[in-house]
Design a protein around this motif. Sequence first.
Motif, PDB file in Angstrom:
ATOM      1  N   VAL A   1      22.972 -73.118  25.224  1.00  0.00           N
ATOM      2  CA  VAL A   1      22.912 -74.350  24.439  1.00  0.00           C
ATOM      3  C   VAL A   1      22.720 -73.955  22.986  1.00  0.00           C
ATOM      4  O   VAL A   1      21.797 -73.204  22.653  1.00  0.00           O
ATOM      5  CB  VAL A   1      21.761 -75.259  24.917  1.00  0.00           C
ATOM      6  CG1 VAL A   1      21.640 -76.482  24.014  1.00  0.00           C
ATOM      7  CG2 VAL A   1      21.985 -75.676  26.365  1.00  0.00           C
ATOM      8  N   PHE A   2      23.620 -74.445  22.151  1.00  0.00           N
ATOM      9  CA  PHE A   2      23.580 -74.200  20.706  1.00  0.00           C
ATOM     10  C   PHE A   2      23.297 -75.542  20.039  1.00  0.00           C
ATOM     11  O   PHE A   2      23.917 -76.544  20.392  1.00  0.00           O
ATOM     12  CB  PHE A   2      24.932 -73.706  20.191  1.00  0.00           C
ATOM     13  CG  PHE A   2      25.497 -72.536  20.942  1.00  0.00           C
ATOM     14  CD1 PHE A   2      25.313 -71.246  20.478  1.00  0.00           C
ATOM     15  CD2 PHE A   2      26.237 -72.721  22.102  1.00  0.00           C
ATOM     16  CE1 PHE A   2      25.847 -70.166  21.162  1.00  0.00           C
ATOM     17  CE2 PHE A   2      26.771 -71.650  22.789  1.00  0.00           C
ATOM     18  CZ  PHE A   2      26.569 -70.364  22.321  1.00  0.00           C
ATOM     19  N   PHE A   3      22.411 -75.556  19.066  1.00  0.00           N
ATOM     20  CA  PHE A   3      22.169 -76.837  18.403  1.00  0.00           C
ATOM     21  C   PHE A   3      21.840 -76.660  16.931  1.00  0.00           C
ATOM     22  O   PHE A   3      21.348 -75.624  16.501  1.00  0.00           O
ATOM     23  CB  PHE A   3      21.073 -77.646  19.114  1.00  0.00           C
ATOM     24  CG  PHE A   3      19.745 -76.950  19.223  1.00  0.00           C
ATOM     25  CD1 PHE A   3      18.781 -77.117  18.244  1.00  0.00           C
ATOM     26  CD2 PHE A   3      19.457 -76.154  20.313  1.00  0.00           C
ATOM     27  CE1 PHE A   3      17.547 -76.489  18.356  1.00  0.00           C
ATOM     28  CE2 PHE A   3      18.229 -75.524  20.441  1.00  0.00           C
ATOM     29  CZ  PHE A   3      17.276 -75.695  19.453  1.00  0.00           C
ATOM     30  N   ASP A   4      22.169 -77.691  16.206  1.00  0.00           N
ATOM     31  CA  ASP A   4      21.863 -77.785  14.781  1.00  0.00           C
ATOM     32  C   ASP A   4      21.356 -79.202  14.580  1.00  0.00           C
ATOM     33  O   ASP A   4      22.134 -80.156  14.636  1.00  0.00           O
ATOM     34  CB  ASP A   4      23.118 -77.509  13.947  1.00  0.00           C
ATOM     35  CG  ASP A   4      22.837 -77.470  12.461  1.00  0.00           C
ATOM     36  OD1 ASP A   4      21.656 -77.385  12.075  1.00  0.00           O
ATOM     37  OD2 ASP A   4      23.796 -77.537  11.681  1.00  0.00           O
ATOM     38  N   LEU A   5      20.051 -79.332  14.408  1.00  0.00           N
ATOM     39  CA  LEU A   5      19.441 -80.648  14.311  1.00  0.00           C
ATOM     40  C   LEU A   5      18.845 -80.863  12.930  1.00  0.00           C
ATOM     41  O   LEU A   5      18.275 -79.936  12.349  1.00  0.00           O
ATOM     42  CB  LEU A   5      18.336 -80.796  15.368  1.00  0.00           C
ATOM     43  CG  LEU A   5      18.765 -80.549  16.813  1.00  0.00           C
ATOM     44  CD1 LEU A   5      17.568 -80.668  17.744  1.00  0.00           C
ATOM     45  CD2 LEU A   5      19.858 -81.506  17.226  1.00  0.00           C
ATOM     46  N   PRO A   6      18.966 -82.082  12.415  1.00  0.00           N
ATOM     47  CA  PRO A   6      18.368 -82.359  11.112  1.00  0.00           C
ATOM     48  C   PRO A   6      16.844 -82.355  11.219  1.00  0.00           C
ATOM     49  O   PRO A   6      16.278 -82.804  12.223  1.00  0.00           O
ATOM     50  CB  PRO A   6      18.898 -83.759  10.770  1.00  0.00           C
ATOM     51  CG  PRO A   6      19.216 -84.381  12.091  1.00  0.00           C
ATOM     52  CD  PRO A   6      19.627 -83.253  12.988  1.00  0.00           C
ATOM     53  N   VAL A   7      16.190 -81.820  10.205  1.00  0.00           N
ATOM     54  CA  VAL A   7      14.718 -81.762  10.184  1.00  0.00           C
ATOM     55  C   VAL A   7      14.183 -82.126   8.790  1.00  0.00           C
ATOM     56  O   VAL A   7      13.257 -81.497   8.290  1.00  0.00           O
ATOM     57  CB  VAL A   7      14.198 -80.375  10.631  1.00  0.00           C
ATOM     58  CG1 VAL A   7      14.405 -80.169  12.113  1.00  0.00           C
ATOM     59  CG2 VAL A   7      14.848 -79.253   9.842  1.00  0.00           C
TER      60      VAL A   7
ATOM     61  N   ASP B   1      11.760 -85.153  16.658  1.00  0.00           N
ATOM     62  CA  ASP B   1      12.854 -85.162  17.638  1.00  0.00           C
ATOM     63  C   ASP B   1      13.339 -83.748  17.946  1.00  0.00           C
ATOM     64  O   ASP B   1      13.613 -83.414  19.100  1.00  0.00           O
ATOM     65  CB  ASP B   1      14.018 -86.027  17.145  1.00  0.00           C
ATOM     66  CG  ASP B   1      13.704 -87.512  17.155  1.00  0.00           C
ATOM     67  OD1 ASP B   1      12.689 -87.914  17.775  1.00  0.00           O
ATOM     68  OD2 ASP B   1      14.465 -88.283  16.539  1.00  0.00           O
ATOM     69  N   ALA B   2      13.451 -82.911  16.920  1.00  0.00           N
ATOM     70  CA  ALA B   2      13.903 -81.527  17.125  1.00  0.00           C
ATOM     71  C   ALA B   2      12.880 -80.749  17.957  1.00  0.00           C
ATOM     72  O   ALA B   2      13.251 -79.999  18.873  1.00  0.00           O
ATOM     73  CB  ALA B   2      14.138 -80.838  15.775  1.00  0.00           C
ATOM     74  N   THR B   3      11.613 -80.938  17.663  1.00  0.00           N
ATOM     75  CA  THR B   3      10.557 -80.275  18.430  1.00  0.00           C
ATOM     76  C   THR B   3      10.567 -80.747  19.876  1.00  0.00           C
ATOM     77  O   THR B   3      10.447 -79.940  20.806  1.00  0.00           O
ATOM     78  CB  THR B   3       9.179 -80.537  17.788  1.00  0.00           C
ATOM     79  OG1 THR B   3       9.185 -79.995  16.467  1.00  0.00           O
ATOM     80  CG2 THR B   3       8.056 -79.917  18.596  1.00  0.00           C
ATOM     81  N   LYS B   4      10.741 -82.042  20.075  1.00  0.00           N
ATOM     82  CA  LYS B   4      10.801 -82.602  21.435  1.00  0.00           C
ATOM     83  C   LYS B   4      11.970 -81.998  22.207  1.00  0.00           C
ATOM     84  O   LYS B   4      11.842 -81.665  23.381  1.00  0.00           O
ATOM     85  CB  LYS B   4      10.939 -84.126  21.352  1.00  0.00           C
ATOM     86  CG  LYS B   4      10.954 -84.817  22.683  1.00  0.00           C
ATOM     87  CD  LYS B   4      11.075 -86.322  22.510  1.00  0.00           C
ATOM     88  CE  LYS B   4      11.226 -87.003  23.856  1.00  0.00           C
ATOM     89  NZ  LYS B   4      11.467 -88.441  23.715  1.00  0.00           N
ATOM     90  N   PHE B   5      13.118 -81.825  21.560  1.00  0.00           N
ATOM     91  CA  PHE B   5      14.293 -81.254  22.217  1.00  0.00           C
ATOM     92  C   PHE B   5      14.038 -79.793  22.597  1.00  0.00           C
ATOM     93  O   PHE B   5      14.327 -79.378  23.722  1.00  0.00           O
ATOM     94  CB  PHE B   5      15.520 -81.376  21.311  1.00  0.00           C
ATOM     95  CG  PHE B   5      16.782 -80.893  21.963  1.00  0.00           C
ATOM     96  CD1 PHE B   5      17.322 -81.547  23.050  1.00  0.00           C
ATOM     97  CD2 PHE B   5      17.430 -79.765  21.481  1.00  0.00           C
ATOM     98  CE1 PHE B   5      18.493 -81.103  23.658  1.00  0.00           C
ATOM     99  CE2 PHE B   5      18.594 -79.312  22.081  1.00  0.00           C
ATOM    100  CZ  PHE B   5      19.134 -79.983  23.165  1.00  0.00           C
ATOM    101  N   ARG B   6      13.481 -78.998  21.687  1.00  0.00           N
ATOM    102  CA  ARG B   6      13.173 -77.600  21.990  1.00  0.00           C
ATOM    103  C   ARG B   6      12.157 -77.493  23.130  1.00  0.00           C
ATOM    104  O   ARG B   6      12.292 -76.659  24.026  1.00  0.00           O
ATOM    105  CB  ARG B   6      12.661 -76.871  20.748  1.00  0.00           C
ATOM    106  CG  ARG B   6      13.771 -76.482  19.779  1.00  0.00           C
ATOM    107  CD  ARG B   6      13.293 -75.513  18.720  1.00  0.00           C
ATOM    108  NE  ARG B   6      12.219 -76.031  17.896  1.00  0.00           N
ATOM    109  CZ  ARG B   6      12.393 -76.825  16.843  1.00  0.00           C
ATOM    110  NH1 ARG B   6      13.606 -77.175  16.479  1.00  0.00           N
ATOM    111  NH2 ARG B   6      11.362 -77.248  16.144  1.00  0.00           N
ATOM    112  N   LYS B   7      11.159 -78.366  23.134  1.00  0.00           N
ATOM    113  CA  LYS B   7      10.172 -78.358  24.215  1.00  0.00           C
ATOM    114  C   LYS B   7      10.817 -78.725  25.549  1.00  0.00           C
ATOM    115  O   LYS B   7      10.464 -78.164  26.590  1.00  0.00           O
ATOM    116  CB  LYS B   7       9.005 -79.292  23.892  1.00  0.00           C
ATOM    117  CG  LYS B   7       8.072 -78.727  22.848  1.00  0.00           C
ATOM    118  CD  LYS B   7       6.897 -79.644  22.593  1.00  0.00           C
ATOM    119  CE  LYS B   7       5.950 -79.035  21.577  1.00  0.00           C
ATOM    120  NZ  LYS B   7       4.776 -79.882  21.322  1.00  0.00           N
TER     121      LYS B   7
END
Length: 106
Positions: A9-15, A23-29
């Motif tokens: 899984v590759f991702f680029d999320l706005p922070v 939201d990015a932390t929730k996704f990584r968790k």
Amino acid sequence: MNRFMRMLVFFDLPVVTAKEKKDATKFRKFLLKDGYNMVQWSVYSRICNGMDAVAMHKQRLKQNLPLKGSVRALVLTEKQYESMEIMLGTKTFDDTPESIELMDVF
């Protein structure tokens, strides 16, 4: 024939905003809780025991996507994954054949 597949899984999320960071932390968790290991920042992988398991984890991934950003999934055979060349840095335990052997135990 090796039945194990590797899902990347590759991702680029706005922070930028506090909500985006959350939201990015929730996704990584979620990824970690669902059995993924970090290969490098914004690239996670997990071993799946066949295509049924891949389909199940893709569905879980879809149910946990953040609202914004880019998320991609790539499925490789274990043999293809093992052919990855590390140009700088070192292998992690997840990159070794021993990690697959543990799957055979379960």
